[in-house]
Scaffold this active site. Structure first.
Site, PDB file in Angstrom:
ATOM      1  CB  CYS A  19      -0.910  -0.002   1.228  1.00 22.36           C
ATOM      2  SG  CYS A  19       0.006   0.111   2.794  1.00 22.36           S
ATOM      3  CG  HIS A  48       4.278  -6.234  11.259  1.00 23.48           C
ATOM      4  ND1 HIS A  48       3.098  -5.968  11.921  1.00 23.48           N
ATOM      5  CD2 HIS A  48       5.267  -5.903  12.137  1.00 23.48           C
ATOM      6  CE1 HIS A  48       3.364  -5.508  13.136  1.00 23.48           C
ATOM      7  NE2 HIS A  48       4.670  -5.459  13.284  1.00 23.48           N
ATOM      8  CG  HIS A  81       3.409  -0.811  12.568  1.00 26.02           C
ATOM      9  ND1 HIS A  81       4.724  -1.223  12.461  1.00 26.02           N
ATOM     10  CD2 HIS A  81       2.696  -1.625  11.767  1.00 26.02           C
ATOM     11  CE1 HIS A  81       4.783  -2.265  11.641  1.00 26.02           C
ATOM     12  NE2 HIS A  81       3.575  -2.531  11.206  1.00 26.02           N
ATOM     13  CB  CYS A 103       0.725   4.706   7.652  1.00 26.52           C
ATOM     14  SG  CYS A 103      -0.609   4.872   6.448  1.00 26.52           S
ATOM     15  CG  HIS A 131      -1.119  -4.153  15.720  1.00 25.76           C
ATOM     16  ND1 HIS A 131      -0.800  -2.938  15.160  1.00 25.76           N
ATOM     17  CD2 HIS A 131      -0.969  -5.070  14.739  1.00 25.76           C
ATOM     18  CE1 HIS A 131      -0.473  -3.115  13.893  1.00 25.76           C
ATOM     19  NE2 HIS A 131      -0.575  -4.406  13.608  1.00 25.76           N
ATOM     20  CD  GLU A 133      -3.056   1.302  13.217  1.00 25.77           C
ATOM     21  OE1 GLU A 133      -4.116   1.962  13.129  1.00 25.77           O
ATOM     22  OE2 GLU A 133      -2.743   0.415  12.390  1.00 25.77           O
ATOM     23  CB  SER A 229       1.170  -8.849   8.490  1.00 23.89           C
ATOM     24  OG  SER A 229       0.338  -8.051   7.675  1.00 23.89           O
ATOM     25  CG  ASN A 231      -2.382  -5.894   5.951  1.00 23.27           C
ATOM     26  OD1 ASN A 231      -2.393  -6.423   4.832  1.00 23.27           O
ATOM     27  ND2 ASN A 231      -1.265  -5.457   6.509  1.00 23.27           N
ATOM     28  CB  SER A 273       3.820  -5.575   5.017  1.00 27.16           C
ATOM     29  OG  SER A 273       3.155  -4.660   5.843  1.00 27.16           O
TER      30      SER A 273
END
Length: 314
Positions: A19, A48, A81, A103, A131, A133, A229, A231, A273
């Protein structure tokens, strides 16, 4: 006489892989190495993905867990993150040259959190405990001003009065799971304030939608991504919930051929990622065992690009 390879139709999800936020974070490390020379330190994994991290390490990046492992005279990059406010404050206190690769969509959530606290609200944050984030977002606001909510069941256990509440979400969650938690929050707390726009990032939403689009035509699905990861894990879950057995693999060497079997159709996707060359590696491995026909199922083209830090492009 060679045995004929069984036919296999491979549906390749699109969008998939990198992304804009991941691409930007990797570029920041690469440009820092060009600008300052090796070593450049990186606090935590920049993204990740082991392959990405190992490649950057081979170029001169040094990955550390904490800021006190960074020498005073070397630059340090913060991961995509996001980090608690205390981290850049500590870097500034040591006069470290630091670059923030957070990000921009995560940074947007950070700013939302600050504004909500300034309004006197308590934030219910939908995310996964531990996590990076989540840790980074909690580190943007005073302790005790935010509560983590992971599941619909958690909502029933909340001992908070309705009024002056708001919710935000981690950017890499399951779209469907998050919608269920939000519905539960709004039912329990009718006056809770919602964010103006979706916090789950466009890339996470698009990749999950792309899996949903091809899943009905797949007997199996391979998801390329790291086990840590978020996502990527969600992509495998999306397929499984649609009745398609799915496996998360880091690269082609992780394929369990007994599990793959001899399906007529198989889906392939990659977390945000995972670089495209790992997708190609998996497709080549499939082609070595099957008579493969490839179909790229383009669900929603992406053209998002995030600006790089000015100090690296000046």
């Amino acid at each position: 006489m060679a045995t004929a390879r069984p036919p296999l139709h491979v549906l390749i999800a699109a969008p998939r892989g990198f992304c804009a936020g991941v691409d930007r974070a990797i570029q920041i490390v690469e440009l820092a190495l060009e600008r300052f020379g090796a070593p450049v330190y990186v606090r935590h994994e920049i993204v990740h993905n082991r392959f990405v991290v190992d490649r950057l390490r081979s170029l001169g990046a040094v990955f550390v867990d904490e800021l006190d492992e960074v020498p005073d005279d070397r630059p340090v990059v913060f991961s995509a993150h996001g980090v608690p406010k205390s981290v850049p404050e500590a870097a500034a206190g040591r006069s470290l040259n630091y670059l923030d690769a957070t990000c921009p969509l995560v940074s947007k959530v950070h700013r939302q959190a600050e504004r909500l606290i300034a309004e006197g609200r308590h934030i219910l944050f939908i995310g996964h405990a531990g996590h990076p984030e989540v840790i980074g977002t909690f580190g943007q606001v005073p302790p005790g001003s935010m509560t983590l909510v992971e599941t619909v069941e958690d909502v029933a256990d909340l001992a908070l009065p309705d009024g002056n509440l708001a919710f935000l979400t981690q950017t890499t969650l399951s779209v469907d799971d998050t919608a269920a938690v939000v519905t539960a929050l709004q039912a329990r707390f009718p006056t809770i304030k919602a964010p103006k726009s979706e916090d789950i990032c466009y890339a996470t939403s698009n990749r999950q939608a792309a899996v949903k689009a091809i899943a009905p035509r797949c007997e199996r699905m391979l998801v390329i991504g790291a086990p840590n990861s978020s996502n990527s894990l969600r992509l495998a879950e999306v397929a499984q919930r649609m009745g398609v057995p799915a496996k998360l693999i880091e690269r082609a060497t992780d394929i369990d051929w007994d599990w793959v079997g001899t399906p007529a159709s198989l889906g392939v996707t990659a977390g945000a990622s995972a670089p495209e060359l790992l997708v190609r590696e998996v497709l080549d491995a499939l082609a070595a065992r099957f008579a493969v026909t490839e179909e790229i199922a383009d669900h929603r083209p992406e053209n998002m690009v995030f600006k790089l830090p000015r100090e690296l492009v000046a």
